[in-house]
Design a protein around this motif. Structure first.
Motif, short mmCIF file in Angstrom:
data_model
loop_
_atom_site.label_atom_id
_atom_site.label_comp_id
_atom_site.label_asym_id
_atom_site.label_seq_id
_atom_site.Cartn_x
_atom_site.Cartn_y
_atom_site.Cartn_z
N GLY A 188 119.96 -103.33 69.99
CA GLY A 188 121.12 -103.88 70.69
C GLY A 188 121.56 -105.21 70.12
O GLY A 188 122.76 -105.47 69.93
N GLN A 189 120.59 -106.11 69.81
CA GLN A 189 120.93 -107.40 69.21
C GLN A 189 121.56 -107.22 67.83
O GLN A 189 122.52 -107.92 67.47
N TRP A 190 121.03 -106.29 67.05
CA TRP A 190 121.58 -106.02 65.72
C TRP A 190 123.02 -105.50 65.84
O TRP A 190 123.92 -105.93 65.12
N ALA A 191 123.25 -104.55 66.77
CA ALA A 191 124.59 -103.99 66.95
C ALA A 191 125.58 -105.06 67.36
O ALA A 191 126.71 -105.12 66.87
N VAL A 206 127.75 -99.57 64.18
CA VAL A 206 127.52 -100.17 65.49
C VAL A 206 127.34 -99.09 66.54
O VAL A 206 126.49 -99.19 67.43
N GLN A 207 128.15 -98.03 66.46
CA GLN A 207 128.03 -96.94 67.41
C GLN A 207 126.65 -96.28 67.31
O GLN A 207 126.02 -95.97 68.34
N ALA A 208 126.17 -96.09 66.10
CA ALA A 208 124.86 -95.45 65.91
C ALA A 208 123.75 -96.33 66.47
O ALA A 208 122.80 -95.82 67.09
N LEU A 209 123.86 -97.63 66.28
CA LEU A 209 122.83 -98.53 66.79
C LEU A 209 122.80 -98.53 68.32
O LEU A 209 121.73 -98.48 68.93
N THR A 210 123.97 -98.62 68.95
CA THR A 210 124.00 -98.63 70.41
C THR A 210 123.56 -97.29 70.98
O THR A 210 122.87 -97.23 72.01
N ASP A 211 123.95 -96.19 70.33
CA ASP A 211 123.52 -94.86 70.80
C ASP A 211 122.00 -94.74 70.74
O ASP A 211 121.37 -94.23 71.68
N ALA A 213 119.81 -97.19 70.79
CA ALA A 213 119.20 -98.10 71.76
C ALA A 213 119.24 -97.51 73.16
O ALA A 213 118.24 -97.53 73.89
N LEU A 214 120.39 -96.98 73.56
CA LEU A 214 120.52 -96.45 74.92
C LEU A 214 119.79 -95.11 75.09
O LEU A 214 119.41 -94.76 76.21
N LYS A 215 119.60 -94.40 74.02
CA LYS A 215 118.82 -93.17 74.11
C LYS A 215 117.36 -93.48 74.40
O LYS A 215 116.69 -92.79 75.18
N ALA A 216 116.86 -94.56 73.77
CA ALA A 216 115.47 -94.97 74.02
C ALA A 216 115.33 -95.68 75.36
O ALA A 216 114.30 -95.55 76.04
N ASP A 217 116.36 -96.43 75.75
CA ASP A 217 116.33 -97.16 77.03
C ASP A 217 117.75 -97.19 77.59
O ASP A 217 118.58 -97.99 77.17
N PRO A 218 118.06 -96.31 78.54
CA PRO A 218 119.42 -96.24 79.10
C PRO A 218 119.88 -97.54 79.76
O PRO A 218 121.07 -97.68 80.05
N LYS A 219 118.97 -98.48 79.96
CA LYS A 219 119.32 -99.72 80.63
C LYS A 219 119.26 -100.92 79.70
O LYS A 219 119.14 -102.06 80.15
N GLU A 220 119.34 -100.68 78.41
CA GLU A 220 119.29 -101.78 77.45
C GLU A 220 120.53 -102.64 77.63
O GLU A 220 121.66 -102.21 77.37
N VAL A 221 120.32 -103.89 78.06
CA VAL A 221 121.43 -104.70 78.55
C VAL A 221 122.40 -105.12 77.45
O VAL A 221 123.62 -105.16 77.68
N THR A 222 121.93 -105.45 76.26
CA THR A 222 122.82 -105.91 75.20
C THR A 222 123.78 -104.81 74.78
O THR A 222 124.98 -105.05 74.58
N SER A 223 123.27 -103.59 74.66
CA SER A 223 124.12 -102.46 74.28
C SER A 223 125.14 -102.16 75.36
O SER A 223 126.32 -101.87 75.06
N LEU A 224 124.74 -102.22 76.63
CA LEU A 224 125.68 -101.97 77.72
C LEU A 224 126.79 -103.01 77.72
O LEU A 224 127.98 -102.69 77.87
N GLY A 225 126.43 -104.28 77.56
CA GLY A 225 127.44 -105.33 77.52
C GLY A 225 128.37 -105.18 76.34
O GLY A 225 129.59 -105.36 76.46
N LEU A 226 127.82 -104.83 75.17
CA LEU A 226 128.62 -104.69 73.96
C LEU A 226 129.59 -103.51 74.09
O LEU A 226 130.76 -103.62 73.72
N LEU A 227 129.11 -102.40 74.60
CA LEU A 227 129.99 -101.24 74.78
C LEU A 227 131.10 -101.55 75.77
O LEU A 227 132.24 -101.08 75.61
N GLY A 228 130.79 -102.34 76.79
CA GLY A 228 131.83 -102.74 77.73
C GLY A 228 132.88 -103.61 77.06
O GLY A 228 134.09 -103.44 77.29
#
Length: 400
Positions: A188-191, A206-211, A213-228
């Motif tokens: 998530g930090q890298w993305a 970036v899409q691959a990194l966030t996907d 991250a969220l696949k391993a942890d659906p609640k990964e906060v950095t990826s959720l914030g970035l996608l928002g």
């Protein structure tokens, strides 16, 4: 660092003393030998004078013998206490050469194999930095001194992000992932760094990194914030609201970022309504899981345990991380006992009972007080985390 060099200098002086003292002693011995030779020469000269005086008739035989005896006594007195000369096998140049080479060689070996840079870094990190730039320089030096330290790389990447250097941060986070593994938080930090380094342009990377991250942890906060953020910038306001609402659920009530996040959700809602859209209702939250279990000890084990032995009661996912989802601690003296395991007993916020459909109940007796290893254990059959009926768990088997 000054203390270190003072100590090193003292040790060097001690080492040089073993080399230079023999040389100084040999010089003193040489002076004594030279003085002895001079005294012998004076004795021989005195005897020669007496002999001439005897031949000229100035002295008779008795007087000559008395003069020779007096000269001999003076010679013995002058040479008394002089040690016998010692012969050095190495000679004088070898110790002098060694005295020069020892410090030079020692310094060279230390600079090559030593850790002066790490000693200096340790001293610096013991003092608070005066500015963000100073902290950045320290972290950069730490990474240079320890290139395999994932922690140093991670903190350097975070520091670059606070200094608005996302391109540098993206490279650092990539190195961190290569060292520490593809952990959801690091992905998530890298993305996030890559997204800002690309000028806030969404990319396949970036899409691959966030996907991932969220696949391993659906609640990964950095990826959720970035996608928002990406959804809001792309005017996909409903997606932004959904991602930010998911992120809002992960933040503790006292988190200061909740205010800013709620403001973002409000702006996205206003823009969605202004564009003629309608905010979709958020799916109903899952009810909090709560399992009630009665724990008892098998009759044949009661004589083998002690009242003070620890009893760990926990629930873990049948398919998921091995870490307990909820846990309680008792002692053998408390058994039989009925306990409740729920979301409020979660070991980590992202690992709650309600997040996993099926769990197993476990009770372990550990005389050493270790939750991961003990002497006796009891396990239940897999059951749904939404189970409301009371469960019974009996400790009856050796813990292997």
């Amino acid at each position: 660092m000054i203390d270190f060099w003072l100590a090193a200098g003292l040790l060097l002086l001690v080492a040089l003393s073993f080399l230079l003292i023999p040389i100084l002693r040999s010089r003193r011995a040489q002076l004594e030998e030279d003085r002895t030779a001079l005294n012998v020469a004076l004795y021989q000269e005195r005897v020669a004078e007496l002999q001439v005086q005897r031949e000229e008739g100035v002295l008779d035989a008795a007087q000559m013998d008395a003069g020779r005896a007096e000269a001999a006594r003076e010679l013995l007195a002058d040479t008394e206490g002089v040690a016998a000369p010692r012969v050095s096998r190495l000679g004088k140049p070898a110790p002098l050469l060694a005295a020069v080479l020892v410090p030079v060689l020692g310094l060279g070996l230390y600079l090559h194999f030593g850790a002066s840079d790490k000693v200096e870094l340790t001293r610096e990190f013991s003092q608070a930095p005066q500015s963000m730039e100073e902290m950045t320089r320290r972290l950069e030096r730490a990474v240079a001194a320890q290139p395999d330290s994932a922690e140093a790389l991670y903190f350097l990447g975070r520091t670059y992000m606070t200094q608005d250097r996302p391109a540098d941060a993206a490279k650092i986070f990539e190195r961190t992932v290569n060292l520490a593994g593809r952990q959801p938080e690091l992905l998530g930090q890298w993305a996030q760094a890559q997204y800002f380094a690309d000028g806030k342009k969404w990319s396949d990377k970036v899409q691959a990194l966030t996907d991932e991250a969220l696949k391993a942890d659906p609640k990964e906060v950095t990826s959720l914030g970035l996608l928002g953020i990406a959804a809001f910038e792309g005017q996909r306001y409903q997606e932004a609201i959904n991602y930010w609402n998911r992120l809002l659920e992960q933040l503790p009530p006292e988190d200061q970022s909740r205010v800013a996040l709620q403001g973002g959700i409000t702006r996205a809602t206003e823009k969605l309504v202004a564009s003629g859209g309608k905010v979709a209702e958020a799916p109903a939250a899952k009810p909090a899981a709560l399992l009630k279990v009665r724990v008892d000890l098998a009759a044949d084990l009661k004589a083998k345990v002690q009242p003070g032995d620890s009893v760990f009661i926990f629930a873990r996912a049948t398919s998921g991380p091995p870490a307990p989802l909820a846990a309680k601690r008792l002692t053998v003296a408390d058994l039989p006992a009925t306990v409740e395991l729920g979301d409020a007993d979660a070991m980590m916020p992202q690992l709650k009972l309600s997040n996993f459909p099926e769990v197993q109940l476990v009770a372990r007796i550990s005389r050493a007080g270790q939750p991961t290893a003990g002497e006796w254990i009891g396990r239940s059959q897999p059951l749904a985390s939404s189970t409301t009926a009371p469960q019974t768990l009996t400790i009856d088997s050796p813990d292997k």
